[in-house]
Design a protein around this motif. Sequence first.
Motif, short mmCIF file in Angstrom:
data_model
loop_
_atom_site.label_atom_id
_atom_site.label_comp_id
_atom_site.label_asym_id
_atom_site.label_seq_id
_atom_site.Cartn_x
_atom_site.Cartn_y
_atom_site.Cartn_z
N ILE A 83 -99.79 17.37 -13.89
CA ILE A 83 -99.34 16.20 -13.14
C ILE A 83 -98.75 16.61 -11.78
CG2 ILE A 83 -97.69 14.28 -13.13
CD1 ILE A 83 -98.28 14.02 -16.16
N LEU A 84 -97.82 17.55 -11.76
CA LEU A 84 -97.23 17.96 -10.48
C LEU A 84 -98.25 18.66 -9.59
CD1 LEU A 84 -93.66 19.16 -11.52
CD2 LEU A 84 -94.30 17.05 -10.33
N ASN A 85 -99.25 19.29 -10.19
CA ASN A 85 -100.30 19.94 -9.40
C ASN A 85 -101.41 18.99 -8.98
OD1 ASN A 85 -99.11 22.45 -9.35
ND2 ASN A 85 -100.09 23.13 -11.24
N VAL B 188 -101.83 10.36 -11.49
CA VAL B 188 -100.94 9.35 -12.07
C VAL B 188 -100.58 8.35 -10.98
CG1 VAL B 188 -99.95 10.86 -13.84
CG2 VAL B 188 -98.89 10.76 -11.57
N LYS B 189 -100.20 7.15 -11.43
CA LYS B 189 -99.73 6.12 -10.50
C LYS B 189 -98.23 6.31 -10.31
CE LYS B 189 -99.63 1.16 -9.69
NZ LYS B 189 -99.80 -0.18 -10.28
N TYR C 29 -96.06 5.98 -13.84
CA TYR C 29 -96.42 5.16 -14.99
C TYR C 29 -97.14 6.03 -16.01
CZ TYR C 29 -95.19 1.15 -12.14
OH TYR C 29 -94.49 0.25 -11.37
N HIS C 30 -96.73 5.94 -17.26
CA HIS C 30 -97.35 6.71 -18.35
C HIS C 30 -98.85 6.41 -18.39
CE1 HIS C 30 -97.95 8.52 -22.25
NE2 HIS C 30 -96.69 8.90 -22.28
N THR C 31 -99.66 7.43 -18.61
CA THR C 31 -101.11 7.22 -18.63
C THR C 31 -101.57 6.50 -19.90
OG1 THR C 31 -101.40 9.43 -19.54
CG2 THR C 31 -101.58 9.20 -17.14
N ILE D 103 -92.38 4.19 -17.97
CA ILE D 103 -92.29 5.06 -16.80
C ILE D 103 -91.71 6.40 -17.22
CG2 ILE D 103 -91.15 5.36 -14.56
CD1 ILE D 103 -91.23 2.25 -14.34
N VAL D 104 -92.32 7.47 -16.74
CA VAL D 104 -91.87 8.83 -17.04
C VAL D 104 -91.22 9.40 -15.79
CG1 VAL D 104 -92.58 11.12 -17.82
CG2 VAL D 104 -93.79 9.10 -18.64
#
Length: 61
Positions: A10-12, A17-18, A30-32, A40-41
């Motif tokens: 995700i960070l890369n 992700v939205k 927003y959680h996938t 929300i994460v």
Amino acid sequence: MSNDIYCDEILNGLLPVKKVIETERVLAFYHTRPKFEAHIVVIPKKHIPSLIEYDEQRRKF
Ligand SMILES: [Zn+2]
């Protein structure tokens, strides 16, 4: 590689992700695969292996 989906994918940007908001230190998205109406994460942008180690690492920030 840290072997966690948040840092590695995700960070890369490998797993898109939205984003809700992104700061210098934090990303909220927003959680996938949401389990709730609003899911929300929020993650730190620095790998923290566990909360037990967090207090010690925080001094190094
Ligand atoms: Zn991580």
